[in-house]
Design a protein around this motif. Structure first.
Motif, PDB file in Angstrom:
ATOM      1  N   MET A 339      -0.003   5.558  12.414  1.00 52.78           N
ATOM      2  CA  MET A 339       0.977   5.829  11.343  1.00 52.78           C
ATOM      3  C   MET A 339       0.418   6.915  10.435  1.00 52.78           C
ATOM      4  SD  MET A 339       1.566   1.800  10.566  1.00 52.78           S
ATOM      5  CE  MET A 339       0.353   1.101  11.652  1.00 52.78           C
ATOM      6  N   GLU A 340       1.167   8.005  10.297  1.00 47.98           N
ATOM      7  CA  GLU A 340       0.651   9.168   9.563  1.00 47.98           C
ATOM      8  C   GLU A 340       1.434   9.422   8.278  1.00 47.98           C
ATOM      9  OE1 GLU A 340       1.313  12.125  12.563  1.00 47.98           O
ATOM     10  OE2 GLU A 340      -0.576  11.664  13.595  1.00 47.98           O
ATOM     11  N   GLY A 341       0.798  10.156   7.366  1.00 47.95           N
ATOM     12  CA  GLY A 341       1.494  10.591   6.144  1.00 47.95           C
ATOM     13  C   GLY A 341       1.648   9.479   5.130  1.00 47.95           C
ATOM     14  N   LEU A 342       0.623   8.626   5.008  1.00 47.73           N
ATOM     15  CA  LEU A 342       0.765   7.411   4.194  1.00 47.73           C
ATOM     16  C   LEU A 342       0.055   7.477   2.840  1.00 47.73           C
ATOM     17  CD1 LEU A 342       0.315   4.644   6.925  1.00 47.73           C
ATOM     18  CD2 LEU A 342       2.296   6.055   6.383  1.00 47.73           C
ATOM     19  N   ALA A 343      -0.295   8.674   2.358  1.00 47.71           N
ATOM     20  CA  ALA A 343      -1.080   8.761   1.112  1.00 47.71           C
ATOM     21  C   ALA A 343      -0.401   8.017  -0.042  1.00 47.71           C
ATOM     22  CB  ALA A 343      -1.301  10.221   0.741  1.00 47.71           C
ATOM     23  N   GLU A 344       0.935   8.038  -0.078  1.00 46.52           N
ATOM     24  CA  GLU A 344       1.647   7.380  -1.190  1.00 46.52           C
ATOM     25  C   GLU A 344       1.405   5.866  -1.220  1.00 46.52           C
ATOM     26  OE1 GLU A 344       3.934   8.213  -3.970  1.00 46.52           O
ATOM     27  OE2 GLU A 344       2.467   9.802  -3.725  1.00 46.52           O
ATOM     28  N   LEU A 345       1.031   5.289  -0.073  1.00 43.80           N
ATOM     29  CA  LEU A 345       0.796   3.837  -0.049  1.00 43.80           C
ATOM     30  C   LEU A 345      -0.372   3.437  -0.940  1.00 43.80           C
ATOM     31  CD1 LEU A 345       1.281   2.533   3.591  1.00 43.80           C
ATOM     32  CD2 LEU A 345       2.952   2.920   1.813  1.00 43.80           C
ATOM     33  N   ARG A 346      -1.208   4.399  -1.269  1.00 42.88           N
ATOM     34  CA  ARG A 346      -2.370   4.073  -2.108  1.00 42.88           C
ATOM     35  C   ARG A 346      -1.978   3.840  -3.570  1.00 42.88           C
ATOM     36  NH1 ARG A 346      -6.773   3.708   0.796  1.00 42.88           N
ATOM     37  NH2 ARG A 346      -7.043   5.093   2.571  1.00 42.88           N
ATOM     38  N   VAL A 347      -0.775   4.282  -3.962  1.00 43.76           N
ATOM     39  CA  VAL A 347      -0.376   4.139  -5.375  1.00 43.76           C
ATOM     40  C   VAL A 347       0.882   3.276  -5.527  1.00 43.76           C
ATOM     41  CG1 VAL A 347      -1.515   6.225  -6.210  1.00 43.76           C
ATOM     42  CG2 VAL A 347       0.798   6.407  -5.281  1.00 43.76           C
ATOM     43  N   LYS A 348       1.053   2.345  -4.605  1.00 48.10           N
ATOM     44  CA  LYS A 348       2.160   1.378  -4.741  1.00 48.10           C
ATOM     45  C   LYS A 348       1.673   0.207  -5.605  1.00 48.10           C
ATOM     46  CE  LYS A 348       5.140   3.700  -2.403  1.00 48.10           C
ATOM     47  NZ  LYS A 348       6.302   4.252  -3.109  1.00 48.10           N
ATOM     48  N   GLU A 349       2.322  -0.947  -5.500  1.00 47.56           N
ATOM     49  CA  GLU A 349       1.949  -2.089  -6.334  1.00 47.56           C
ATOM     50  C   GLU A 349       0.457  -2.416  -6.188  1.00 47.56           C
ATOM     51  OE1 GLU A 349       4.752  -1.450  -4.966  1.00 47.56           O
ATOM     52  OE2 GLU A 349       6.417  -2.684  -5.720  1.00 47.56           O
ATOM     53  N   SER A 350      -0.106  -2.075  -5.007  1.00 40.09           N
ATOM     54  CA  SER A 350      -1.562  -2.089  -4.817  1.00 40.09           C
ATOM     55  C   SER A 350      -1.861  -0.938  -3.863  1.00 40.09           C
ATOM     56  CB  SER A 350      -2.019  -3.419  -4.206  1.00 40.09           C
ATOM     57  OG  SER A 350      -1.600  -3.510  -2.853  1.00 40.09           O
ATOM     58  N   ASP A 351      -3.126  -0.728  -3.556  1.00 36.33           N
ATOM     59  CA  ASP A 351      -3.472   0.254  -2.525  1.00 36.33           C
ATOM     60  C   ASP A 351      -3.176  -0.408  -1.173  1.00 36.33           C
ATOM     61  OD1 ASP A 351      -4.666   1.754  -0.568  1.00 36.33           O
ATOM     62  OD2 ASP A 351      -6.458   2.223  -1.737  1.00 36.33           O
ATOM     63  N   ARG A 352      -1.993  -0.132  -0.659  1.00 36.35           N
ATOM     64  CA  ARG A 352      -1.531  -0.854   0.535  1.00 36.35           C
ATOM     65  C   ARG A 352      -2.278  -0.444   1.799  1.00 36.35           C
ATOM     66  NH1 ARG A 352       4.951  -1.003  -1.010  1.00 36.35           N
ATOM     67  NH2 ARG A 352       4.733  -2.819  -2.386  1.00 36.35           N
ATOM     68  N   LEU A 353      -2.776   0.774   1.830  1.00 32.69           N
ATOM     69  CA  LEU A 353      -3.562   1.183   3.011  1.00 32.69           C
ATOM     70  C   LEU A 353      -4.825   0.340   3.078  1.00 32.69           C
ATOM     71  CD1 LEU A 353      -3.714   5.048   3.502  1.00 32.69           C
ATOM     72  CD2 LEU A 353      -2.720   3.304   4.956  1.00 32.69           C
TER      73      LEU A 353
END
Ligand code: S3P
Length: 441
Positions: A339-353
């Motif tokens: 799964m690529e292009g997931l940098a935004e997941l780091r600034v969701k409700e938690s660091d989801r990555l």
């Protein structure tokens, strides 16, 4: 704080719907509050995030009520009719409520202060403050552009043209909401299109919003400021991001067969369905229809033999909240899912990555994490499970690991299930009704 323990599930079966769409629920409360007249809303999500937005809109001058049958009524006060709130606006866990409302009040001539829980107060807000400052708003924030933040609207409101540096529907919507009180045309350019619920709903309430496709796949959205918004009734479709959990569970728990009705199928939200179908998932889209400017359908999902794929970065905005549960599904697919292009997941409700990489590894899954990608190596052997997962105030992390427990040899425990109520009240009861075995302790 209540731990959630998810044990191996029976085959899931049933005919259900899931709560209303969170994004659409926020937007109807906001637009209903600044429209003239009474907006009636059926199917509003009654999760904590949306209730926080409702409380804030009341504090800003709207009248919002719910009858015993669950029909909500919003009596708006017009775009220029909001007033300064008496109290600090507590947005709880909700990034959408915080960012959209900062936009809305950013061009109002009064001062308001926003705060949230520990998760929200650690999330980046500079992304909305940058364009809103250009429109005339002034901010005082904690270090790093974090909440609590005080917003003061200016006498001099300027419409802007702004190109989004990150693919974010929240930032786009904050600018458009600020643009409602600005003279002239406010333009947002999105190099990668994101969910367009704000644009659709603004049109539904009578605003002029033009969307132009650009070469290279981007879009240009232009709003004409100072419209007269007229109250409109809305039926909120079921939330694709919530449906994602029973869909994922039904695909991987052997023998499952589910019908999920009235799911919002906005093409800019339905990336998960394309992805799961590419992986071999048996998902049939039935009864496609449109309501109040948003498409919806019923989804039939059957347990399937899945295989790994590469999910391209270009698809990320259309399934941004679904990667936690997709990475759980990937553990049951043969081969590798990248799964690529997931940098935004780091600034969701938690660091989801980080949360998915750490939690899945603790459950015995082979997984690799980079700054902006996840690679899950699936297996035809059952997953060990047995780990204790930290939810970190993140509803989607809690629910994703509850799905993992349904196919693990040993129960998966999530330390705190309370954040699930932000987006999916009744989740555990609904999954157990379908055949899951989830307990709270
Ligand atoms: C949302 C946009 C997305 C999404 C969030 C809801 C919205 O956030 O993750 O759950 O309603 O506009 P970003 O705008 O930060 O991508």
């Amino acid at each position: 704080m209540k731990a959630v323990i998810s044990c191996k599930a029976n085959a899931l079966s049933g005919n259900i719907t899931v709560p209303g769409d969170k994004s659409i629920s926020h937007r109807v409360l906001i637009l209903g509050s600044i429209a003239v007249g009474e907006t009636h809303v059926e199917g509003l999500l009654e999760g904590e995030d949306v209730l926080a937005a409702a409380a804030a809109m009341r504090a800003l001058g709207a009248k919002i009520s719910r009858d015993d049958a669950g029909l909500w009524t919003v009596i708006g006060c017009g775009v220029g009719g909001l007033h300064e709130p008496d109290q600090i606006l507590d947005m709880g866990n909700s990034g959408t409520a915080a960012r959209l409302l900062m936009g809305l009040v950013g061009t109002q001539r009064f001062t308001s202060t926003f705060t949230g829980d520990e998760s929200l107060n650690s999330r980046p807000m500079e992304r909305v403050m940058v364009p809103l400052r250009q429109m005339g708003a002034q901010f005082t924030s904690r270090s790093g552009g974090r909440l609590p933040i005080t917003v003061s609207g200016s006498e001099l409101i300027k419409p802007i043209e702004y190109e989004l540096p990150v693919a974010s529907a929240q930032v786009k919507s904050a600018i458009l909401l600020a643009g409602l009180n600005a003279p002239g045309k406010t333009t947002v350019i999105e190099p990668q299109p994101t969910r367009d619920h704000s644009e659709r709903m603004l049109r539904h309430f009578g605003a002029e919003v033009l969307t132009e496709n650009l070469n290279g796949g981007g879009v240009k959205i232009t709003l004409t400021g100072q419209p007269e918004l007229e109250a409109r009734d809305i039926t909120v479709p079921a939330d694709m991001s919530s449906a994602a959990f029973p869909i994922a569970a039904a695909l991987i728990v052997p023998g499952s067969n589910l019908l999920i009705r009235n799911v919002g199928m906005n093409p800019l939200r339905a990336g998960l369905i394309n992805t799961l179908q590419e992986m071999g998932g048996k998902i049939t889209i039935e009864n496609s229809r449109g309501e109040d400017g948003e498409p919806l359908a019923d989804l039939r999902v059957e347990a399937s033999q899945l295989h790994g794929i590469t999910v391209p970065a270009s698809r990320a905005p259309s399934m941004i909240d679904e990667y936690p549960v997709l990475s759980v599904v990937a553990t049951c697919a043969t081969g590798t899912t990248h799964m690529e292009g997931l940098a935004e997941l780091r600034v969701k409700e938690s660091d989801r990555l980080a949360a998915m990489a750490t939690g899945l590894a603790a459950c015995g899954v082979q997984i690799e994490e980079t700054e902006d990608s996840l690679t899950v190596h699936g297996s035809d052997q059952p997953i060990d499970g047995g780990a204790l997962i930290a939810a970190n105030l993140d509803h989607r992390i809690a629910m994703a690991f509850s799905v993992l427990g349904m196919v693990s040899l040993n129960p998966v425990t999530i330390d705190d299930g309370s954040p699930i109520a932000t987006s999916f009240p009744g989740y555990i009861e609904l999954m157990n009704y379908l055949g899951a075995k989830i307990e709270t302790r």
